[in-house]
Design a protein around this motif. Sequence first.
Motif, short mmCIF file in Angstrom:
data_model
loop_
_atom_site.label_atom_id
_atom_site.label_comp_id
_atom_site.label_asym_id
_atom_site.label_seq_id
_atom_site.Cartn_x
_atom_site.Cartn_y
_atom_site.Cartn_z
N TRP A 93 9.31 -7.22 5.12
CA TRP A 93 9.69 -7.96 3.91
C TRP A 93 9.94 -7.00 2.75
N LEU A 94 9.02 -6.08 2.53
CA LEU A 94 9.15 -5.14 1.40
C LEU A 94 10.31 -4.18 1.61
N ALA A 95 10.49 -3.73 2.86
CA ALA A 95 11.58 -2.78 3.13
C ALA A 95 12.94 -3.43 2.96
N ARG A 96 13.06 -4.68 3.42
CA ARG A 96 14.34 -5.38 3.34
C ARG A 96 14.65 -5.84 1.91
N GLU A 97 13.65 -6.42 1.25
CA GLU A 97 13.89 -7.03 -0.06
C GLU A 97 13.80 -6.05 -1.22
N GLN A 98 12.94 -5.04 -1.08
CA GLN A 98 12.75 -4.02 -2.11
C GLN A 98 12.53 -4.62 -3.50
N PRO A 99 11.51 -5.43 -3.67
CA PRO A 99 11.25 -6.01 -4.99
C PRO A 99 10.83 -4.94 -5.99
N ASP A 100 11.19 -5.15 -7.24
CA ASP A 100 10.76 -4.24 -8.31
C ASP A 100 9.34 -4.54 -8.75
N PHE A 101 8.89 -5.76 -8.47
CA PHE A 101 7.56 -6.20 -8.92
C PHE A 101 7.16 -7.38 -8.04
N VAL A 102 5.86 -7.49 -7.78
CA VAL A 102 5.36 -8.57 -6.91
C VAL A 102 4.19 -9.27 -7.60
N LEU A 103 4.20 -10.59 -7.56
CA LEU A 103 3.06 -11.38 -8.00
C LEU A 103 2.37 -11.92 -6.75
N VAL A 104 1.07 -11.63 -6.60
CA VAL A 104 0.28 -12.13 -5.49
C VAL A 104 -0.54 -13.31 -6.00
N ILE A 105 -0.35 -14.48 -5.38
CA ILE A 105 -1.03 -15.69 -5.83
C ILE A 105 -2.19 -16.00 -4.90
N PRO B 178 -13.79 -15.53 7.24
CA PRO B 178 -13.10 -14.46 6.52
C PRO B 178 -11.93 -13.88 7.31
N TYR B 179 -10.98 -13.33 6.58
CA TYR B 179 -9.73 -12.97 7.21
C TYR B 179 -9.89 -11.86 8.25
N ARG B 180 -10.96 -11.09 8.20
CA ARG B 180 -11.16 -10.04 9.19
C ARG B 180 -11.48 -10.61 10.56
N LEU B 181 -11.69 -11.93 10.65
CA LEU B 181 -11.89 -12.55 11.95
C LEU B 181 -10.56 -12.72 12.69
N LYS B 182 -9.47 -12.41 12.04
CA LYS B 182 -8.19 -12.42 12.74
C LYS B 182 -8.23 -11.41 13.88
N SER B 183 -7.51 -11.70 14.91
CA SER B 183 -7.45 -10.75 16.03
C SER B 183 -6.66 -9.52 15.60
N PRO B 184 -6.91 -8.37 16.23
CA PRO B 184 -6.13 -7.16 15.90
C PRO B 184 -4.63 -7.39 16.04
N LEU B 185 -4.24 -8.23 17.03
CA LEU B 185 -2.82 -8.50 17.22
C LEU B 185 -2.25 -9.25 16.03
N ASN B 186 -3.00 -10.25 15.53
CA ASN B 186 -2.53 -11.00 14.37
C ASN B 186 -2.44 -10.13 13.12
N LEU B 187 -3.44 -9.25 12.94
CA LEU B 187 -3.41 -8.34 11.80
C LEU B 187 -2.20 -7.41 11.87
N GLU B 188 -1.90 -6.92 13.07
CA GLU B 188 -0.77 -6.02 13.24
C GLU B 188 0.54 -6.75 12.95
N LYS B 189 0.65 -7.99 13.42
CA LYS B 189 1.87 -8.76 13.18
C LYS B 189 2.05 -9.04 11.69
N GLU B 190 0.93 -9.39 11.03
CA GLU B 190 1.02 -9.69 9.61
C GLU B 190 1.43 -8.46 8.81
N THR B 191 0.83 -7.31 9.15
CA THR B 191 1.18 -6.07 8.45
C THR B 191 2.63 -5.70 8.69
N ASP B 192 3.09 -5.88 9.92
CA ASP B 192 4.48 -5.56 10.26
C ASP B 192 5.43 -6.48 9.49
N HIS B 193 5.08 -7.76 9.39
CA HIS B 193 5.91 -8.71 8.64
C HIS B 193 5.98 -8.32 7.17
#
Length: 379
Positions: free
Chosen positions: A90-102, A71-86
């Motif tokens: 992405w959202l701050a730069r692109e500012q999408p009006d709507f997002v589809l999560v697949i 499960p994804y919670r087995l990611k290290s805290p560093l990986n989780l932090e990097k993913e959240t930061d990314h």
Amino acid sequence: MKIGFYSTMTGMPWGGSEVLWSRVAHRLLDNDIQVTVNYRWWEDTPRELDRLRSAGATVWLRRDPTWRSWPYRLKSPLNLEKETDHLRRWLAREQPDFVLVILGYHLNAVTPAAELIRRQIPYAINVQAASTESLDDIYLDEFQAAYTNAEKVFFVSQENLDRAETTLAIELDQAEIIDNPFNVDWHAAPTWPAADDGFRLACVGRIHFTSKGQDLLIDVLKQDKWRDRNLSIRLFGDSQGNRTQMERLIERYGLQTQIQLAGYSENIEDVWANHHGLILPSRFEGAALAIVETMLCNRVCITTDVGRNRELIDDGETGFIAPAATADLLDTALETAWQRRDDWQAMGELAGTRIRQRYSEDPIADFYDKIADLASMHR
């Protein structure tokens, strides 16, 4: 207007779960709607992402663990932090009006949900497959929040929707069933092949025992009764980790005449020009495109009661359905089919008629309209 696509695909660089959204993304770009994509980094970037870039989409690649790290919670805290930061960048730069999560799989984490909710960016979820695996209680609140706050949750079969509601212990009032695009002509009609040298079944799907269940074919065909029958099965598809095992099992039981590995085929209509039916012993599915394409090509299906199979196939009329993915039940379904092998051509013709009554001729146009409408509602 800008629409974002966030894929959770981690099992392989590209797969069937990515076809619908990527084709819809191209159609959005063709209609002057901006597109931004967030996708996992792979050493060999999928060509489809390069095509989207060339068409005008922005593509962001993130580094996150593969499916083996679930499960994804087995990611290290560093990986989780990097993913959240990314994700935030992405959202701050692109500012999408709507997002589809697949989600390629119903237990993939809906990673962007919390940040999308915080930023008040509307989103939908597309679940491409669901299995019988359950969700640990410690993740339940997070998953429930992600699903209940989605504008829509799109599934590819009623069975998958039912499984997800049980897994999440909620009712998804905003759920909807959609169709996936297929890779044969809507009017496909390959000539029925002669059976002078025996009956030939094709098993079309990646070589992956956990989902597609090809190992069950070994358990069935190693029986003496099948060795004495003029029936062979060819496996078409890339390996997702089990090709070598399949090769060694075939060798171990001396099944080289009964089962052959044919590799990946670019033209599925050519496959059906040389085969009399499909056998697909899946342990779980979303809506197997192999089933849809087989029926569109007027061929009979022998499969298991998973995903959308029961919704598309009429047992005993357009195909044969094993109640579950076990060797005994698959053997019973195949035995029933074998006793009616002279009916396969007529059953296939009926299958072609029924699938065209139950499935959309243009799933891409249908889903484009749904996504564009959802995005427009929140501008």
